[in-house]
Motif scaffolding. Structure first.
Motif, PDB file in Angstrom:
ATOM      1  N   ARG A  71      28.005  32.092  38.916  1.00  0.00           N
ATOM      2  CA  ARG A  71      26.842  32.896  38.303  1.00  0.00           C
ATOM      3  C   ARG A  71      26.831  34.209  38.570  1.00  0.00           C
ATOM      4  NH1 ARG A  71      23.368  30.197  40.919  1.00  0.00           N
ATOM      5  NH2 ARG A  71      22.592  31.826  42.137  1.00  0.00           N
ATOM      6  N   PHE A  72      27.306  34.494  39.641  1.00  0.00           N
ATOM      7  CA  PHE A  72      27.337  35.876  40.142  1.00  0.00           C
ATOM      8  C   PHE A  72      28.534  36.638  39.365  1.00  0.00           C
ATOM      9  CE2 PHE A  72      24.802  34.601  43.556  1.00  0.00           C
ATOM     10  CZ  PHE A  72      23.636  35.481  43.635  1.00  0.00           C
ATOM     11  N   ALA A  73      29.787  35.842  39.318  1.00  0.00           N
ATOM     12  CA  ALA A  73      30.687  36.572  38.753  1.00  0.00           C
ATOM     13  C   ALA A  73      30.701  36.965  37.353  1.00  0.00           C
ATOM     14  CB  ALA A  73      31.998  35.502  38.688  1.00  0.00           C
ATOM     15  N   LEU A  74      29.701  36.047  36.512  1.00  0.00           N
ATOM     16  CA  LEU A  74      29.545  36.375  35.260  1.00  0.00           C
ATOM     17  C   LEU A  74      28.598  37.490  35.016  1.00  0.00           C
ATOM     18  CD1 LEU A  74      29.127  32.798  33.844  1.00  0.00           C
ATOM     19  CD2 LEU A  74      30.930  34.252  33.304  1.00  0.00           C
ATOM     20  N   LYS A  75      27.825  37.880  36.031  1.00  0.00           N
ATOM     21  CA  LYS A  75      27.011  39.253  36.057  1.00  0.00           C
ATOM     22  C   LYS A  75      27.763  40.266  35.984  1.00  0.00           C
ATOM     23  CE  LYS A  75      22.903  37.251  38.480  1.00  0.00           C
ATOM     24  NZ  LYS A  75      22.104  37.447  39.550  1.00  0.00           N
ATOM     25  N   ILE A  76      29.008  40.457  36.377  1.00  0.00           N
ATOM     26  CA  ILE A  76      29.799  41.489  36.825  1.00  0.00           C
ATOM     27  C   ILE A  76      30.895  41.728  35.673  1.00  0.00           C
ATOM     28  CG2 ILE A  76      31.094  42.690  38.428  1.00  0.00           C
ATOM     29  CD1 ILE A  76      30.218  40.521  40.388  1.00  0.00           C
ATOM     30  N   ASN A  77      30.833  42.985  34.890  1.00  0.00           N
ATOM     31  CA  ASN A  77      31.713  43.118  33.975  1.00  0.00           C
ATOM     32  C   ASN A  77      32.731  44.027  34.799  1.00  0.00           C
ATOM     33  OD1 ASN A  77      32.881  43.630  31.636  1.00  0.00           O
ATOM     34  ND2 ASN A  77      31.803  45.639  31.062  1.00  0.00           N
ATOM     35  N   ASP A  78      33.904  43.208  35.193  1.00  0.00           N
ATOM     36  CA  ASP A  78      34.740  43.942  36.105  1.00  0.00           C
ATOM     37  C   ASP A  78      36.016  43.114  36.176  1.00  0.00           C
ATOM     38  OD1 ASP A  78      36.122  44.006  39.025  1.00  0.00           O
ATOM     39  OD2 ASP A  78      35.198  45.938  38.518  1.00  0.00           O
ATOM     40  N   ASP A  79      37.339  43.763  35.690  1.00  0.00           N
ATOM     41  CA  ASP A  79      38.423  43.056  35.572  1.00  0.00           C
ATOM     42  C   ASP A  79      38.875  42.258  37.005  1.00  0.00           C
ATOM     43  OD1 ASP A  79      39.283  43.307  32.721  1.00  0.00           O
ATOM     44  OD2 ASP A  79      38.991  45.340  33.390  1.00  0.00           O
ATOM     45  N   THR A  80      38.387  42.952  38.295  1.00  0.00           N
ATOM     46  CA  THR A  80      38.930  42.144  39.276  1.00  0.00           C
ATOM     47  C   THR A  80      38.391  40.693  39.260  1.00  0.00           C
ATOM     48  OG1 THR A  80      39.002  44.496  40.577  1.00  0.00           O
ATOM     49  CG2 THR A  80      38.532  42.491  41.783  1.00  0.00           C
ATOM     50  N   VAL A  81      36.995  40.714  38.847  1.00  0.00           N
ATOM     51  CA  VAL A  81      36.251  39.288  38.983  1.00  0.00           C
ATOM     52  C   VAL A  81      36.677  38.500  37.704  1.00  0.00           C
ATOM     53  CG1 VAL A  81      34.008  38.339  38.821  1.00  0.00           C
ATOM     54  CG2 VAL A  81      34.360  40.653  40.252  1.00  0.00           C
ATOM     55  N   LYS A  82      36.992  39.088  36.598  1.00  0.00           N
ATOM     56  CA  LYS A  82      37.096  38.254  35.378  1.00  0.00           C
ATOM     57  C   LYS A  82      38.596  37.660  35.497  1.00  0.00           C
ATOM     58  CE  LYS A  82      35.370  41.367  32.111  1.00  0.00           C
ATOM     59  NZ  LYS A  82      35.555  42.264  30.730  1.00  0.00           N
ATOM     60  N   SER A  83      39.516  38.045  36.628  1.00  0.00           N
ATOM     61  CA  SER A  83      40.767  37.178  36.635  1.00  0.00           C
ATOM     62  C   SER A  83      40.540  36.205  37.584  1.00  0.00           C
ATOM     63  CB  SER A  83      41.766  38.528  37.629  1.00  0.00           C
ATOM     64  OG  SER A  83      41.146  38.732  38.864  1.00  0.00           O
ATOM     65  N   ALA A  84      39.296  35.940  38.195  1.00  0.00           N
ATOM     66  CA  ALA A  84      39.170  34.910  39.225  1.00  0.00           C
ATOM     67  C   ALA A  84      38.566  33.641  38.206  1.00  0.00           C
ATOM     68  CB  ALA A  84      38.113  35.226  40.274  1.00  0.00           C
ATOM     69  N   LEU A  85      37.905  34.014  37.259  1.00  0.00           N
ATOM     70  CA  LEU A  85      37.276  32.819  36.164  1.00  0.00           C
ATOM     71  C   LEU A  85      38.112  31.728  35.900  1.00  0.00           C
ATOM     72  CD1 LEU A  85      35.251  35.297  33.676  1.00  0.00           C
ATOM     73  CD2 LEU A  85      34.467  34.106  35.989  1.00  0.00           C
TER      74      LEU A  85
END
Length: 247
Positions: A71-85
């Motif tokens: 839920r928190f990851a999807l709030k962040i428009n950031d490639d660092t986080v997108k790679s964890a999806l």
């Protein structure tokens, strides 16, 4: 958002992982919960919840924390986080499978597969070295590893974090000046498997590799250089590393 090992929540997560390595799970769980309590933004909450999930006793509790992290990851428009999806969706899929919800398990495993092999990062990208090169030159695979001199590299590595490229330049072999070049991939590239989904979920250092050359399109002049103390710590960590380089 640039990944920093000096962030306090990330430090707590690193300490927790160290306790896991020492097989002290109770202390690891305490540190991860402390990280969750101290998390002040979406990125920190995403990370802390991910680690808390690893110490849950039931699939239902694990799922609750993984979905909190998502839920928190999807709030962040950031490639660092997108790679964890991809890894997040895959772990959620496993929880649903254990709970007997095959439909939700398939849905989440499908999302993981869809995102897994398609890095969304568009750069700009950087390569750190001590080599004196020119704009228009091509960086190609086949060189010797900076970390294992007997290893010939089948890929050329680069990052979207300028400070990460600066660290690579500082650690590179040679007596030349540290250089950080702005580079452009000439072909397809993938997440660096040496760092992706290892200690941290996804590819927080935004590190990539390609079998195709990188074209130098510019040179960066300013980046945050590691202190001599921090640089020595990185060198000692590399010297002590028993992990095999995936090439």
């Amino acid at each position: 958002m640039e990944f920093s090992p000096f962030n306090n929540v990330i430090k707590l997560c690193l300490q927790g992982m160290n306790m896991e390595d020492k097989n002290i799970p109770e202390e690891a769980e305490r540190l991860f919960l402390q990280a969750w309590e101290e998390a002040a933004d979406d990125h920190e909450k995403f990370l802390a919840a991910h680690y808390v999930s690893r110490h849950q006793k039931t699939p239902a509790d694990c799922l609750k924390w993984l979905e909190t992290s998502l839920r928190f990851a999807l709030k962040i428009n950031d490639d660092t986080v997108k790679s964890a999806l991809p890894s997040l969706y895959l772990n959620i899929s496993k929880c649903y499978e254990e709970l007997g919800d095959i439909e939700m398990s398939k849905k989440n495993s499908g999302l993981a597969l869809l995102l897994q092999n398609h890095p969304s990062d568009k750069g700009p990208f950087y390569h750190g070295t001590k080599a004196d090169l020119q704009i228009g030159d091509l960086l190609t695979a086949g060189g010797t590893s900076n970390y294992k001199s007997e290893l010939k590299m089948n890929h050329i590595y680069f990052t979207a974090l300028i400070n990460g490229a600066g660290l690579a330049a500082a650690l590179a072999k040679g007596d030349g000046a540290e250089r950080v070049y702005i580079v452009e991939p000439t072909g397809i590239y993938e997440n660096d498997p040496n760092v992706t989904d290892k200690k941290f979920p996804g590819n927080p250092t935004r590190s990539y590799r390609s079998e195709m050359p990188l074209k130098i399109i510019g040179e960066a002049k300013e980046w945050a250089k590691p202190s001599p103390e921090d640089l020595q710590k990185f060198r000692e960590k590399l010297d002590d590393s028993k992990g095999e380089i995936i090439n």
